[in-house]
Scaffold this motif. Sequence first.
Motif, short mmCIF file in Angstrom:
data_model
loop_
_atom_site.label_atom_id
_atom_site.label_comp_id
_atom_site.label_asym_id
_atom_site.label_seq_id
_atom_site.Cartn_x
_atom_site.Cartn_y
_atom_site.Cartn_z
N ILE A 295 0.84 -1.20 0.00
CA ILE A 295 0.00 0.00 0.00
C ILE A 295 0.87 1.25 0.00
N LEU A 296 1.87 1.29 0.88
CA LEU A 296 2.74 2.46 0.94
C LEU A 296 3.47 2.68 -0.38
N ALA A 297 3.87 1.60 -1.03
CA ALA A 297 4.60 1.72 -2.29
C ALA A 297 3.74 2.34 -3.38
N ASN A 298 2.42 2.24 -3.23
CA ASN A 298 1.50 2.80 -4.23
C ASN A 298 1.34 4.31 -4.13
N TYR A 299 1.87 4.90 -3.04
CA TYR A 299 1.69 6.34 -2.82
C TYR A 299 3.04 7.00 -2.51
N PRO A 300 3.97 6.95 -3.45
CA PRO A 300 5.30 7.52 -3.18
C PRO A 300 5.24 9.01 -2.92
N GLY A 301 5.95 9.45 -1.89
CA GLY A 301 6.05 10.87 -1.60
C GLY A 301 4.89 11.46 -0.84
N VAL A 302 3.84 10.68 -0.58
CA VAL A 302 2.66 11.22 0.11
C VAL A 302 2.91 11.31 1.61
N ILE A 303 3.54 10.30 2.18
CA ILE A 303 3.80 10.28 3.62
C ILE A 303 5.08 11.07 3.91
N SER A 304 4.95 12.09 4.73
CA SER A 304 6.11 12.93 5.04
C SER A 304 6.70 12.65 6.41
N LEU A 305 5.98 11.93 7.26
CA LEU A 305 6.49 11.60 8.59
C LEU A 305 5.81 10.33 9.06
N THR A 306 6.60 9.36 9.52
CA THR A 306 6.07 8.12 10.08
C THR A 306 6.69 7.92 11.45
#
Length: 456
Positions: A295-306
């Motif tokens: 799932i994360l790989a499908n949204y590159p650059g969207v998450i800025s902090l984990t």
Amino acid sequence: MAENGGNSSARYGISRRDFVKYTTGTVACLYLGALTTACGSSTRNSDFPVVVFSDVHFNPLYDGTLFQALVAADAGGWDAVFKTSVITSPSAWGKDSNYPLLEVALASLKAALEASPFVIFTGDILGHGLPQLFYYHLNGTTNPRDASDTAAMQAFTDKAVTFLSNTQDLFYTTFLTGIGDRQAFQRTFTSGGYYSVEPPGTDLMVIGMNTIIFSPLVAPIPGANDDAVAEQLDWLDSRLAAATVAGKKVWLLMHAPPGADLGTTAQPANLDADGHISTATMMWVPQYQTRFLQILANYPGVISLTLAGHTHMDEYRVLPSSDTVEITPAIAPYFGNNPAFKVFTISGRSLKPVDYSSFNCDLAAASSTFSRYYTFSGAYSLTGDLDASLARLTPALVTNSADQALYRGHYYSGHNAPASVSDTLVNPITDKNWPIYWSGIEHMGQQELIPSVNAY
């Protein structure tokens, strides 16, 4: 070495419905007091601090002589009860947080919030084995005798949670300051312990996941959580898609991170004479982790902090999607770590971290406060985007002995060796087990981790 499902329904002896209620203490929480100011249009290009703490593991029964008084008092009266205790020093290594440590930690967190009243808590409010400890004081055993004992334990646990945070209604109104869609929040938070919120006036979506149910140690039987996890991951996919369409950045909060339980994997009994391993203890059920990473790989650059917690240590994980999981050290010194928390510096332009400072309470020095322990940029001479800096640091932890020594010392927030018999939960990083700690930074799956360790 991370908690083995300490808030599971199997260990608590509570219903599935109450499981959600009592595991809210493991869910990452966000207080948005200054977010709209820090990220608003007037300061959009300015950096701002974010205080992050984790794994309080408060044990209200640290002084058994207070048991009856705590049972008799409501949560609002607990503070006065704790102040009558003869125990006035913060918890020692190998222990959960007592009231003196909690006071010191909260005062230090408040002092760190001078620049911005904004704090993130990445989960675990209650002490390990609190139900069993309650039963011991109630009836001399570690189990309930009947339904009334279970009800008494639930009431006491509820007061303990209330003393620190309360349940979903207070979480929504106090931590999230009542913003966003209340019905949407209640629907996901009360059913599964996860939520999202979009602070008004910002380009940000905050997603809080309940990853403790991803652990193989939480489900009473294998596969019992499959449907709940699938539902949460479907929801995560939909929220990331919505953020992408809206042009928003995402802060992803969780408690248990993906990857291996490094401390457990690095136990001496698991290593051969050369430090090689044949298996590894994983944080999540493999198929849950595989889908999450997809799932994360499908949204590159969207998450800025984990952000995550759970391990109690100062570490990080670099995911295949290049998203970096910042793992916050614990307030509780349960695994032999010094109590610690972090203050991240966030870029107002990118909403990404550019630096952090770690604050610790040095128990060896009988400290009664948290002091600045180190700042990332100063310690490792790396500046700019923190994810990029950590990506550069990872190979340097092999080739640069000074950087490796720093990281190994920082891991336990300044306490990397046993000091006493009560320190038995410490598993010091050594030259022999170091490959496990290093390989675990980037290798999330067991089949990737083991060859990396053995080829180090």
